[in-house]
Design a protein around this motif. Structure first.
Motif, mmCIF file in Angstrom:
data_model
loop_
_atom_site.group_PDB
_atom_site.id
_atom_site.type_symbol
_atom_site.label_atom_id
_atom_site.label_comp_id
_atom_site.label_asym_id
_atom_site.label_seq_id
_atom_site.Cartn_x
_atom_site.Cartn_y
_atom_site.Cartn_z
ATOM 1 N N GLU A 80 -18.735 8.660 28.922
ATOM 2 C CA GLU A 80 -19.151 7.808 30.037
ATOM 3 C C GLU A 80 -18.861 8.485 31.376
ATOM 4 O OE1 GLU A 80 -21.063 4.329 31.472
ATOM 5 O OE2 GLU A 80 -21.002 5.355 29.534
ATOM 6 N N CYS A 81 -17.783 9.252 31.459
ATOM 7 C CA CYS A 81 -17.496 10.007 32.684
ATOM 8 C C CYS A 81 -18.604 11.010 32.983
ATOM 9 C CB CYS A 81 -16.163 10.743 32.555
ATOM 10 S SG CYS A 81 -14.708 9.712 32.787
ATOM 11 N N ILE A 82 -19.030 11.743 31.971
ATOM 12 C CA ILE A 82 -20.100 12.722 32.175
ATOM 13 C C ILE A 82 -21.387 12.012 32.578
ATOM 14 C CG2 ILE A 82 -21.601 14.390 31.025
ATOM 15 C CD1 ILE A 82 -18.967 15.617 31.634
ATOM 16 N N HIS A 83 -21.712 10.929 31.903
ATOM 17 C CA HIS A 83 -22.930 10.193 32.232
ATOM 18 C C HIS A 83 -22.875 9.656 33.668
ATOM 19 C CE1 HIS A 83 -26.523 7.893 31.766
ATOM 20 N NE2 HIS A 83 -25.900 6.727 31.810
ATOM 21 N N ALA A 84 -21.729 9.073 34.047
ATOM 22 C CA ALA A 84 -21.584 8.527 35.395
ATOM 23 C C ALA A 84 -21.705 9.626 36.442
ATOM 24 C CB ALA A 84 -20.241 7.812 35.525
ATOM 25 N N TYR A 85 -21.075 10.765 36.190
ATOM 26 C CA TYR A 85 -21.188 11.888 37.133
ATOM 27 C C TYR A 85 -22.638 12.323 37.293
ATOM 28 C CZ TYR A 85 -22.185 16.873 36.173
ATOM 29 O OH TYR A 85 -22.804 18.090 35.995
ATOM 30 N N SER A 86 -23.368 12.378 36.185
ATOM 31 C CA SER A 86 -24.765 12.829 36.252
ATOM 32 C C SER A 86 -25.617 11.866 37.075
ATOM 33 C CB SER A 86 -25.343 12.993 34.846
ATOM 34 O OG SER A 86 -25.620 11.741 34.234
ATOM 35 N N LEU A 87 -25.358 10.572 36.948
ATOM 36 C CA LEU A 87 -26.126 9.582 37.703
ATOM 37 C C LEU A 87 -25.781 9.637 39.189
ATOM 38 C CD1 LEU A 87 -26.008 6.468 35.340
ATOM 39 C CD2 LEU A 87 -27.749 8.265 35.481
ATOM 40 N N ASP A 121 -17.912 15.441 40.739
ATOM 41 C CA ASP A 121 -17.139 16.612 40.316
ATOM 42 C C ASP A 121 -15.897 16.198 39.545
ATOM 43 O OD1 ASP A 121 -18.970 18.193 41.672
ATOM 44 O OD2 ASP A 121 -17.689 18.512 43.428
ATOM 45 N N ALA A 122 -15.186 15.205 40.084
ATOM 46 C CA ALA A 122 -13.924 14.786 39.468
ATOM 47 C C ALA A 122 -14.148 14.094 38.128
ATOM 48 C CB ALA A 122 -13.170 13.861 40.426
ATOM 49 N N LEU A 123 -15.226 13.311 38.011
ATOM 50 C CA LEU A 123 -15.529 12.658 36.735
ATOM 51 C C LEU A 123 -15.867 13.689 35.659
ATOM 52 C CD1 LEU A 123 -17.600 9.618 38.008
ATOM 53 C CD2 LEU A 123 -15.431 9.489 36.760
ATOM 54 N N GLN A 124 -16.555 14.751 36.060
ATOM 55 C CA GLN A 124 -16.895 15.796 35.089
ATOM 56 C C GLN A 124 -15.633 16.441 34.525
ATOM 57 O OE1 GLN A 124 -18.411 19.555 36.565
ATOM 58 N NE2 GLN A 124 -19.981 19.594 34.964
ATOM 59 N N THR A 125 -14.704 16.813 35.394
ATOM 60 C CA THR A 125 -13.487 17.456 34.889
ATOM 61 C C THR A 125 -12.589 16.464 34.154
ATOM 62 O OG1 THR A 125 -12.471 17.160 37.081
ATOM 63 C CG2 THR A 125 -13.494 19.282 36.627
ATOM 64 N N MET A 145 -14.672 19.709 22.712
ATOM 65 C CA MET A 145 -14.947 20.249 24.042
ATOM 66 C C MET A 145 -16.154 21.179 24.023
ATOM 67 S SD MET A 145 -11.273 20.707 25.956
ATOM 68 C CE MET A 145 -10.486 21.673 24.682
ATOM 69 N N GLN A 146 -16.322 21.931 22.937
ATOM 70 C CA GLN A 146 -17.518 22.764 22.803
ATOM 71 C C GLN A 146 -18.782 21.905 22.769
ATOM 72 O OE1 GLN A 146 -16.326 24.826 19.212
ATOM 73 N NE2 GLN A 146 -15.921 26.725 20.320
ATOM 74 N N GLU A 147 -18.720 20.810 22.034
ATOM 75 C CA GLU A 147 -19.869 19.900 21.955
ATOM 76 C C GLU A 147 -20.180 19.304 23.333
ATOM 77 O OE1 GLU A 147 -21.865 19.249 19.454
ATOM 78 O OE2 GLU A 147 -20.779 20.211 17.803
ATOM 79 N N LEU A 148 -19.137 18.880 24.045
ATOM 80 C CA LEU A 148 -19.341 18.277 25.354
ATOM 81 C C LEU A 148 -19.886 19.299 26.349
ATOM 82 C CD1 LEU A 148 -19.095 15.831 27.189
ATOM 83 C CD2 LEU A 148 -16.725 16.492 27.657
ATOM 84 N N ALA A 149 -19.345 20.504 26.337
ATOM 85 C CA ALA A 149 -19.815 21.540 27.251
ATOM 86 C C ALA A 149 -21.272 21.904 26.977
ATOM 87 C CB ALA A 149 -18.930 22.781 27.143
ATOM 88 N N ALA A 150 -21.629 22.032 25.710
ATOM 89 C CA ALA A 150 -23.008 22.383 25.355
ATOM 90 C C ALA A 150 -23.976 21.271 25.755
ATOM 91 C CB ALA A 150 -23.104 22.666 23.859
ATOM 92 N N THR A 185 -31.827 14.143 29.063
ATOM 93 C CA THR A 185 -31.334 12.878 28.505
ATOM 94 C C THR A 185 -30.787 13.062 27.095
ATOM 95 O OG1 THR A 185 -32.968 11.660 29.802
ATOM 96 C CG2 THR A 185 -31.969 10.491 27.945
ATOM 97 N N GLY A 186 -31.514 13.800 26.268
ATOM 98 C CA GLY A 186 -31.185 13.881 24.857
ATOM 99 C C GLY A 186 -29.923 14.649 24.533
ATOM 100 N N ALA A 187 -29.603 15.680 25.318
ATOM 101 C CA ALA A 187 -28.467 16.534 24.959
ATOM 102 C C ALA A 187 -27.146 15.770 24.983
ATOM 103 C CB ALA A 187 -28.400 17.734 25.898
ATOM 104 N N LEU A 188 -26.961 14.897 25.963
ATOM 105 C CA LEU A 188 -25.711 14.142 26.032
ATOM 106 C C LEU A 188 -25.667 13.039 24.979
ATOM 107 C CD1 LEU A 188 -23.113 14.245 27.667
ATOM 108 C CD2 LEU A 188 -24.042 12.457 29.150
#
Length: 298
Positions: A80-87, A121-125, A145-150, A185-188
């Motif tokens: 959810e942090c990654i998704h929120a940062y992207s939005l 930036d902060a939500l991503q990290t 972490m590899q899955e999330l980074a990819a 959209t699909g990768a995450l």
């Protein structure tokens, strides 16, 4: 939790991930109160919490009666942090320049552009910090972490966003459009499902099936987004209706027409369900999630 009807499951998943996020987003640097407020605004506002739900649902599919949702809380919050940062970044003037998201002002409107950029930036990290804080063993943490980074980086979501921005006022063919959305959209969505399955102890056959399911689900989500952009009103959507057409962005509807886009959506829905046949276990929850994605109204 894994035996609950979909609305009950989604509510429980949202409550769990929001509780974890509230702890993770508690202000801890007094001089940076605005930053933490912007992070909370972006991550804890209204939302479907689909990606965290996929983490829980895919772990539950693999673990069945041994499923422990607490084991997934940090990973679900990370997605959810990654998704929120992207939005937050997607809405910025330099990107899609939106002032409405989920029925309220976007982060840079509610705060300011600099705060929105820093919050993203902060939500991503924070997402990677959450994975490190999870209960998984060290080897599994590295895999997660590899899955999330990819899924979220230059080989996934960020490349999709770059292609999307470059496509404004340009015509893409259907294969190029699909590639863009598989990334943007699909990768995450795929990463969320795989991370859940890995937390559940999936073998390679199960992981491959969950991946195929999530890939179809991610595209279905985007096709329905494109359909809603021309059929739903701003109040229902919670964001500006017709925004893609106004920016001359290629969509499934602009390339295929509305009727063909709906047929494409139905085909992706079937593809998601077919993928689940390779997984042993109770797939009812993931089937309901696919139905929800294909028929949502916002």
């Amino acid at each position: 939790m894994n035996q609950a009807p979909l609305p009950v499951f989604l509510k429980a998943a949202a409550e769990r991930v929001e509780a974890r996020l509230k702890v993770a987003l508690a202000p801890s640097v007094p001089a940076a109160d605005t930053l933490f407020a912007a992070m909370q605004y972006g991550a804890l506002g209204p939302g479907k919490r689909l990606r965290p739900a996929l983490v829980y649902a895919c772990a539950a599919l693999i673990q069945e009666q041994h499923f422990d949702p607490a084991r997934c809380d940090s990973a679900a919050a990370a997605m959810e942090c990654i998704h929120a940062y992207s939005l937050i970044h997607d809405d910025l003037p330099a990107m899609d320049d939106d002032d409405l998201r989920r029925g309220r002002a976007t982060c840079h409107i509610a705060f300011d552009e600099a705060s929105a950029i820093l919050a993203g930036d902060a939500l991503q990290t924070l997402a990677f910090e959450l994975l490190l804080d999870s209960e998984a063993d060290a080897r599994l943490k590295i895999r997660l972490m590899q899955e999330l980074a990819a899924g979220s980086g230059a080989r996934g979501m960020v490349s999709g966003q770059a292609i999307d921005l470059a496509a404004v006022n340009h015509q893409l063919d259907i294969a190029q459009l699909e590639q863009m959305h598989r990334l943007k959209t699909g990768a995450l969505i795929r990463a969320s499902a795989r991370i859940g399955a890995l937390l559940g102890g999936a073998n390679e056959v199960q992981l491959a099936a969950v991946s195929r399911y999530a890939e179809a689900l991610g595209l279905a989500f985007q096709v329905q987004d494109d359909i809603l952009d021309v059929t739903a009103d701003t109040e229902t959507l919670g964001k500006t209706q017709g925004a893609d057409a106004a920016r001359n962005k290629p969509t499934y509807v602009s390339l295929l027409g509305l009727d063909e886009a709906r047929r494409k959506l139905a085909g992706l829905h079937r593809e998601a369900l077919d993928a689940l046949q390779a997984v042993r276990g109770d797939t009812a929850l993931l089937e309901q999630l696919a139905e929800y994605v294909a028929n949502r109204s916002h």
